[in-house]
Enzyme design. Structure first.
Site, mmCIF file in Angstrom:
data_model
loop_
_atom_site.group_PDB
_atom_site.id
_atom_site.type_symbol
_atom_site.label_atom_id
_atom_site.label_comp_id
_atom_site.label_asym_id
_atom_site.label_seq_id
_atom_site.Cartn_x
_atom_site.Cartn_y
_atom_site.Cartn_z
ATOM 1 N N ASN A 179 7.987 3.741 0.739
ATOM 2 C CA ASN A 179 8.177 4.933 1.331
ATOM 3 C C ASN A 179 8.688 5.935 0.119
ATOM 4 O O ASN A 179 8.254 7.043 0.576
ATOM 5 C CB ASN A 179 9.073 4.725 2.392
ATOM 6 C CG ASN A 179 10.549 4.180 1.974
ATOM 7 O OD1 ASN A 179 10.802 3.557 1.133
ATOM 8 N ND2 ASN A 179 11.559 4.461 2.868
ATOM 9 N N LYS A 205 8.984 -4.496 -9.790
ATOM 10 C CA LYS A 205 7.787 -5.077 -8.883
ATOM 11 C C LYS A 205 7.855 -3.946 -7.717
ATOM 12 O O LYS A 205 8.754 -4.237 -6.873
ATOM 13 C CB LYS A 205 8.442 -6.453 -8.606
ATOM 14 C CG LYS A 205 7.242 -7.182 -7.760
ATOM 15 C CD LYS A 205 7.133 -6.869 -6.347
ATOM 16 C CE LYS A 205 6.101 -7.373 -5.462
ATOM 17 N NZ LYS A 205 5.541 -6.569 -4.484
ATOM 18 N N GLU A 215 20.026 -1.983 -1.439
ATOM 19 C CA GLU A 215 20.092 -0.868 -0.522
ATOM 20 C C GLU A 215 19.209 -1.313 0.659
ATOM 21 O O GLU A 215 17.951 -1.447 0.484
ATOM 22 C CB GLU A 215 19.483 0.382 -1.264
ATOM 23 C CG GLU A 215 19.998 1.947 -0.288
ATOM 24 C CD GLU A 215 18.619 2.424 0.363
ATOM 25 O OE1 GLU A 215 18.393 2.294 1.448
ATOM 26 O OE2 GLU A 215 17.798 2.795 -0.338
ATOM 27 N N SER A 263 14.265 -4.204 3.500
ATOM 28 C CA SER A 263 14.836 -4.590 4.765
ATOM 29 C C SER A 263 16.020 -5.693 4.375
ATOM 30 O O SER A 263 15.946 -6.182 3.242
ATOM 31 C CB SER A 263 13.727 -5.488 5.519
ATOM 32 O OG SER A 263 13.200 -6.806 4.791
#
Length: 464
Positions: free
Chosen positions: A134, A157, A232, A211
């Site tokens: 995102n 990555k 995070e 996630s």
């Protein structure tokens, strides 16, 4: 034969490019090169590392339009937003170029006269980063810049949806003079590479944005080698609009927070908690602004809301909207979709839901889409309870003109970042991160370089 990852434009379904994927053996070789390079890079001067970071910053500025176009092509966000992300991403490099020279140790008075105590800081070691789609530029530089500044080597990555931005950033870093083995990018299966990163003894730190379930798995897998971790993770941000709020300001900032990147950010306002007395006024004003948003290809003029990244993300959004409507929510605007399954293109028109209650999934699950559910409250304690009723604690927002209520809210909300009359508080010079299941550690600001440093204590005896 080397396998290749094909990258598609989520707005059109067109293939942009294919890039080679690294095998497990190649990833391990990259880690070994990173380990060897660390022996030299960690011994370079802070001034030298800072000079290379500044050159990297300058090159990103020179190529900001090309980078923004790559972001829009592979991520889908509107071009102007992508330009903003490039500026934001470069800001982390500039900040940590300066912080590289401010990693200080200290002397400590000993309890006896024949000893001296010195505390120093040194780089943790080779770092492996797993970054999301995102913010394909900013999530890399927010990690890479402090790591390199501290003297760590770094392997990225990137997400399989958006590898091209990562590859271009790394290329520019090499042009700036950062050695190729110091800054690397590996592309391939996320589960396989993640397992290699967490189990390899040469990797001393994992930094991850994504996630919460994946973050938990990475933490478990890192336990056997006791790696340093920065996580995070997910969010479920509340946005409280109190009865004395400046409604025009609250609406403007809600638009900024909720619909950026089509609502696909971890700090997006996910639950609008509005005082009962102003709910209609707020909803009407928000509706007027949402109606102005144009949905489409981010490279087209005037588009402010791009596509949903993939079918899985689209289905989750639709499921939440349908669940809310089935349980009594009203659609004030939106709940419309442009879908082309053949091309894997999915657009959700910005949506406002009213008459929302706690029985609905959207009040308990992160949406990651352009949907604004409005739930009401009568007392401040009720709003705080609604806001804190989640295992997540990344970002929260509130709007009030009353300083007493504002200070009280800021202290009662269990979130790592809080915006008071501000829907966009994130900035390079402030610590970004969450509480509870939203993560571990901070990125940005002075705090952002700390996770890449070890503390060493030296006690010197002076007896002959």
């Amino acid at each position: 034969m080397t396998s290749r990852l094909e990258v598609f434009n989520p707005a059109t379904g067109e293939k942009i490019r294919s890039v080679p994927e690294q095998s497990a053996q190649q990833v391990k070789e990259s880690i070994e090169r990173s380990h060897r390079a660390f022996q030299q890079w960690s011994k370079t001067s802070a001034k030298h590392r800072a000079s290379l970071l500044k050159k990297w910053f300058d090159l990103i500025g020179e190529h900001q339009k090309e980078l923004a176009k790559i972001i829009t092509l592979e991520n889908g966000k509107p071009y102007q937003e992508a330009l903003g992300e490039v500026t934001y991403a470069a800001g982390y490099i500039e900040w940590y170029a300066e912080e590289a020279k401010r990693v200080y140790g200290r002397t400590v008075p000993a309890s006896v006269t024949n000893k001296r105590i010195i505390v120093t800081r040194q780089a943790v070691g080779p770092v492996a980063a797993i970054t999301p789609w995102n913010f394909p530029a900013a999530m890399i530089t927010r990690k890479a810049a402090p790591a390199l500044a501290a003297g760590c080597t770094f392997i990225i990555k990137p997400a399989p949806d958006t590898p091209l931005t990562a590859l271009e950033l790394v290329r520019l870093g090499h042009v700036a003079g950062i050695p190729e083995d110091v800054l690397q990018c590996v592309i391939g299966d996320g589960e396989e590479i993640g397992s290699i990163f967490t189990n390899h003894p040469f990797i001393r730190k994992i930094t991850f944005t994504g996630s919460t379930p994946v973050g938990k798995q990475l933490m478990k897998n890192s336990a056997s080698t006791v790696k340093h971790l920065s996580m995070e993770l997910g969010g479920h941000a509340p946005l409280i609009v109190d009865q004395d709020a400046n409604i025009d300001l609250a609406v403007k900032q809600t638009m900024l927070s909720k619909f950026r990147n089509a609502g696909q950010t971890c700090v997006c306002a996910n639950r609008l908690i509005v005082h009962e007395s102003i709910k209609d006024q707020f909803a009407d004003r928000l509706n007027q602004e949402v109606a102005k948003l144009k949905v489409g290809n981010g490279l087209e003029e005037g588009v402010s809301v791009g596509p949903i990244i993939n079918q899985k993300g689209f289905q989750k959004i639709v499921e939440q909207i349908n669940d809310a409507v089935d349980k009594g929510a009203n659609v004030l605007i939106g709940a419309k979709y442009d879908v082309d399954d053949e091309k894997s293109c999915y657009f959700v028109h910005p949506t406002i839901l009213t008459n929302v209650d706690l029985s609905m999934k959207i009040m308990h699950e992160e949406t990651f889409g352009p949907v604004a559910p409005i739930i009401t409250f009568q007392t401040l304690e009720e709003a705080i309870k609604l806001a804190n009723d989640t295992p997540y604690g990344l970002a929260a927002y509130f709007f009030t003109e009353n300083y007493r209520r504002g200070i009280y809210l800021s202290e009662q909300l269990d979130y790592g970042m809080v915006g008071w009359n501000d829907g966009g508080p994130s900035t390079v010079q402030a610590p970004f991160g969450g509480m509870k299941e939203s993560g571990i550690g901070r990125e940005g600001g002075q705090e952002g370089i700390e996770p890449y440093l070890e503390t060493k204590y030296l006690s010197i005896g002076l007896d002959e």
